[in-house]
Motif scaffolding. Structure first.
Motif, mmCIF file in Angstrom:
data_model
loop_
_atom_site.group_PDB
_atom_site.id
_atom_site.type_symbol
_atom_site.label_atom_id
_atom_site.label_comp_id
_atom_site.label_asym_id
_atom_site.label_seq_id
_atom_site.Cartn_x
_atom_site.Cartn_y
_atom_site.Cartn_z
ATOM 1 N N GLY A 158 0.795 -1.216 0.000
ATOM 2 C CA GLY A 158 0.000 0.000 0.000
ATOM 3 C C GLY A 158 0.830 1.269 0.000
ATOM 4 N N GLU A 159 2.150 1.124 0.261
ATOM 5 C CA GLU A 159 3.041 2.279 0.276
ATOM 6 C C GLU A 159 3.700 2.528 -1.085
ATOM 7 N N ILE A 160 3.459 1.649 -2.060
ATOM 8 C CA ILE A 160 4.069 1.821 -3.386
ATOM 9 C C ILE A 160 3.554 3.114 -4.016
ATOM 10 N N ASP A 161 4.480 3.921 -4.521
ATOM 11 C CA ASP A 161 4.153 5.191 -5.156
ATOM 12 C C ASP A 161 4.168 4.984 -6.674
ATOM 13 N N THR A 162 3.002 4.811 -7.254
ATOM 14 C CA THR A 162 2.937 4.544 -8.695
ATOM 15 C C THR A 162 3.241 5.773 -9.543
ATOM 16 N N ALA A 163 3.309 6.949 -8.920
ATOM 17 C CA ALA A 163 3.760 8.129 -9.660
ATOM 18 C C ALA A 163 5.260 8.034 -9.948
ATOM 19 N N ARG A 164 5.986 7.327 -9.084
ATOM 20 C CA ARG A 164 7.422 7.121 -9.282
ATOM 21 C C ARG A 164 7.712 5.809 -10.004
ATOM 22 N N CYS A 165 6.906 4.790 -9.723
ATOM 23 C CA CYS A 165 7.108 3.478 -10.346
ATOM 24 C C CYS A 165 5.739 2.902 -10.698
ATOM 25 N N PRO A 166 5.273 3.070 -11.919
ATOM 26 C CA PRO A 166 3.961 2.558 -12.315
ATOM 27 C C PRO A 166 3.880 1.032 -12.171
ATOM 28 N N VAL A 167 2.699 0.540 -11.849
ATOM 29 C CA VAL A 167 2.492 -0.887 -11.591
ATOM 30 C C VAL A 167 1.340 -1.406 -12.446
ATOM 31 N N VAL A 168 1.626 -2.448 -13.219
ATOM 32 C CA VAL A 168 0.590 -3.209 -13.912
ATOM 33 C C VAL A 168 0.614 -4.620 -13.352
ATOM 34 N N MET A 169 -0.564 -5.164 -13.027
ATOM 35 C CA MET A 169 -0.678 -6.538 -12.557
ATOM 36 C C MET A 169 -1.622 -7.303 -13.490
#
Length: 420
Positions: A345-356
């Protein structure tokens, strides 16, 4: 009374088992009797020296499930989790083994083939595309080695690359190696837009063994895995690469997005969630179980039944070649040490986008599990991949390539621009 098969089905089933060359080869030197029980029905299969024989003793074990569940299993295209009895054991209430579980896992290859023949005898074989799947050339793969440091010791890491453009680092699954990506890396629709790079973890495939680890003593941890991937990125000189992996490779993608968002340019986490319980199994390193047969059978059923047999057999064969304890040691991470519930929940997708993305037929990390994890990550994107299972890049590379391209498109739109 509800039944899973009738007398004519059973007769066709037995005839198919007697005539099947693969079953005869798998049963070489084997003497065992097992049953398939559906309510009051019980089909018995006896083997002696590679041949199906009339059973002369009680079953060593029985596979038990409700008639309605066996009926789902025997459909030409079964629903998810019903494609393999290991899937039923994990996800279908009431499915279980009676008798010797040891004998069952020792003969898991016979069980799987007998059940495959039963499905074809009862429901017929599903329609398959008329066109043959082309054999993709590996001629353009560029092999090499880089040296990294693990626990202060040098380790030579084998890698292969293909294509030009954005660097995309590919991570293999537990107990396997980067050959899983060969067919994907030969897809010119992908290599024309990015540089695909796959490597073997230490102690896997063509990379060096981990220093200081005795035979059978390997157990992967989250920290060791993450630092190894980051060391490979550094050794290869990659700048903000996209990192993609399936299964344990998908899990570590989430860890990297949290741990190193300024090193990784985005992640494509396949078959991943913040926690995957229930996949550690003592049989994977048991002295009375043939590891090179049980491990591929344990993972084979995780693939979608629609995936071409040619590719599924390659996955099975690759898993039959892993070093002693390698699969079990990786599962120590995948279904043990890895627990991202306190930090995804702490992942910053503005810095590292995430696709699952998760295959519809994955009963280890189900689409529901992956989607629940994606909801915890603000800005993450998730979708289910129909007609795919736990090894999408290897079990059906052409189909997976479409999803992979879509994920790359999303990361291209989501990636921050220069100076952001």
């Amino acid at each position: 009374m509800s039944t899973a098969w009738n007398d004519a089905d059973l007769e066709r089933w037995m005839d198919a088992c007697r005539e099947d060359r693969e079953l005869s080869a798998l049963a070489t030197a084997t003497t065992v009797t097992f049953g398939i029980r559906a309510g009051e029905q019980n089909a018995l299969f006896g083997f002696s020296s590679g041949q199906l024989v009339e059973p002369t003793s009680a079953a060593d074990f029985e596979l038990v499930a409700a008639p309605a569940d066996w009926s789902r299993f025997f459909q030409a295209v079964p629903p998810p989790a019903y494609q393999n009895f290991f899937g039923m054991l994990m996800r279908v209430p009431g499915a279980h083994v009676e008798g010797s579980e040891l004998a069952m896992v020792q003969h898991a290859h016979l069980v799987r083939r007998v059940l495959e023949l039963g499905r074809a005898a009862i429901s017929g074989r599903p329609a398959t595309p008329a066109a043959a799947h082309p054999v993709r050339s590996k001629a353009d793969l560029e092999p090499g080695y880089v040296r990294i440091s693990v626990r202060g010791e040098p380790v030579e890491i084998f890698y292969e690359a293909a294509g030009e453009g954005q660097d995309v680092l590919l991570l293999h699954t537990a107990g396997a190696d980067s050959r899983q990506y060969h067919d994907l890396m030969a897809d010119t629709s992908l290599t024309s837009r990015c540089r695909l790079i796959a490597f073997d973890l230490p102690g896997h495939g063509r990379s060096d063994l981990l220093p200081g680890v005795p035979p059978g003593g390997y157990a992967l941890t989250t920290d060791q895995y993450a630092t190894t991937v980051l060391a490979v990125i550094d050794a290869l000189g990659l700048t903000a690469p996209i990192v993609s992996g399936s299964s344990m490779g998908g899990e570590i993608c989430l860890e990297l997005a949290h741990r190193a968002p300024d090193v990784v340019g985005g992640v494509i986490a396949c078959e991943a969630s913040d926690r995957v319980p229930g996949r550690k199994v003592s049989w994977a390193k048991h002295p009375l179980v043939n590891e090179s047969v049980f491990v591929p059978e344990w993972v084979y059923g995780l693939m979608a039944p629609q995936s071409p047999e040619h590719y599924r057999r390659k996955v099975w064969w690759g898993y039959s070649q892993g070093g002693f304890g390698t699969f079990a040691g990786d599962i120590d991470f995948y279904s043990g040490d890895w627990d991202g519930r306190d930090r995804v929940g702490e992942i910053d997708t503005a810095r590292c986008p995430v696709v699952m993305m998760t295959g519809e037929y994955d009963y280890s990390c189900t689409p529901e599990m992956s989607e629940a994890t994606a909801r915890k990550i603000s800005g993450a994107v998730f979708w289910t991949m129909p007609d795919l299972g736990h090894f999408p890049m290897a079990e059906n590379p052409p189909l997976f390539a479409d999803h992979f391209a879509k994920a790359l498109d999303h990361l291209g739109r989501a990636a921050p621009g220069p100076g952001e």
